[in-house]
Design a protein around this motif. Structure first.
Motif, PDB file in Angstrom:
ATOM      1  N   PHE A  66      50.245  22.176  21.858  1.00  0.00           N
ATOM      2  CA  PHE A  66      48.779  22.120  21.934  1.00  0.00           C
ATOM      3  C   PHE A  66      48.394  20.763  22.513  1.00  0.00           C
ATOM      4  N   GLN A  67      48.428  20.663  23.830  1.00  0.00           N
ATOM      5  CA  GLN A  67      48.228  19.366  24.486  1.00  0.00           C
ATOM      6  C   GLN A  67      46.836  19.162  25.063  1.00  0.00           C
ATOM      7  N   ASP A  68      46.103  20.234  25.332  1.00  0.00           N
ATOM      8  CA  ASP A  68      44.864  20.080  26.078  1.00  0.00           C
ATOM      9  C   ASP A  68      43.792  19.273  25.350  1.00  0.00           C
ATOM     10  N   ARG A  69      43.775  19.244  24.045  1.00  0.00           N
ATOM     11  CA  ARG A  69      42.788  18.472  23.273  1.00  0.00           C
ATOM     12  C   ARG A  69      43.465  17.405  22.418  1.00  0.00           C
TER      13      ARG A  69
ATOM     14  N   GLU B 204      44.357  14.273  22.804  1.00  0.00           N
ATOM     15  CA  GLU B 204      43.773  12.930  22.738  1.00  0.00           C
ATOM     16  C   GLU B 204      42.486  12.935  21.908  1.00  0.00           C
ATOM     17  N   ASP B 205      41.648  13.957  22.073  1.00  0.00           N
ATOM     18  CA  ASP B 205      40.433  14.063  21.254  1.00  0.00           C
ATOM     19  C   ASP B 205      40.788  14.136  19.765  1.00  0.00           C
TER      20      ASP B 205
ATOM     21  N   GLN C 183      46.294  29.910  18.495  1.00  0.00           N
ATOM     22  CA  GLN C 183      46.180  29.839  19.948  1.00  0.00           C
ATOM     23  C   GLN C 183      44.785  29.450  20.418  1.00  0.00           C
TER      24      GLN C 183
ATOM     25  N   ALA D 175      40.664  25.377  21.943  1.00  0.00           N
ATOM     26  CA  ALA D 175      41.602  25.235  23.064  1.00  0.00           C
ATOM     27  C   ALA D 175      40.841  25.389  24.373  1.00  0.00           C
ATOM     28  N   THR D 176      41.258  24.616  25.377  1.00  0.00           N
ATOM     29  CA  THR D 176      40.633  24.743  26.704  1.00  0.00           C
ATOM     30  C   THR D 176      41.645  25.192  27.751  1.00  0.00           C
ATOM     31  N   GLY D 177      42.872  25.424  27.343  1.00  0.00           N
ATOM     32  CA  GLY D 177      43.892  25.830  28.306  1.00  0.00           C
ATOM     33  C   GLY D 177      45.260  25.889  27.688  1.00  0.00           C
ATOM     34  N   GLY D 178      45.676  24.825  27.003  1.00  0.00           N
ATOM     35  CA  GLY D 178      46.965  24.833  26.315  1.00  0.00           C
ATOM     36  C   GLY D 178      46.851  25.637  25.046  1.00  0.00           C
ATOM     37  N   THR D 179      47.964  26.078  24.539  1.00  0.00           N
ATOM     38  CA  THR D 179      47.927  26.891  23.335  1.00  0.00           C
ATOM     39  C   THR D 179      48.929  26.394  22.328  1.00  0.00           C
TER      40      THR D 179
END
Length: 133
Positions: A32-35, A37-38, A69, A127-131
């Protein structure tokens, strides 16, 4: 499938960095990498609040992550019932922006009482893309 992981941290300044690493490692393990850093910034802010304002003498704080996911839910549990509130920090203030950052970075956040004592400050990240796997 939902993934869950949690860890207790002692009430000491070094625990904030440990909570960030714990969170980053869990998100990486789950893919789960897309968020990430947030979420890492938010765990830092919420863990700092728990350390400074939420832990009674002799108590630490707990960081819990739930992921599927679609979303990651971050919870920080501490030992005091006093609910935090976002405030408007002046330009010259050295602190007071943590919950404002959380409200900007997360898709939602809130506070709930914890039994037998304390509270849970939570935030959710879609999620914005990664899962998560």
């Amino acid at each position: 499938m939902t993934e869950t992981i949690q860890r207790f941290f002692d009430a000491r300044p070094q625990s904030i960095g440990q909570a960030r690493k714990f969170t980053a490692d869990a998100l990486a393990d789950w893919g789960f990498q897309d968020r990430a850093e947030d979420i890492r910034v938010c765990v830092s802010e919420l863990a700092t609040n728990a350390l400074v304002h939420g832990t009674a003498a002799g108590h630490g704080f707990l960081v819990k992550l739930d992921a599927d996911q679609d979303e990651v839910r971050l919870e920080v549990h501490d030992s005091r019932r006093q609910h935090p509130a976002a405030r408007q920090a002046a330009d010259t203030d050295l602190s007071g922006r943590g919950l404002t950052l959380v409200s900007v970075l997360a898709d939602g956040w809130g506070v709930q009482d914890r039994t037998p004592f304390g509270k849970i400050v939570w935030s959710c990240f879609k999620a914005t893309g990664g899962t998560a796997s």
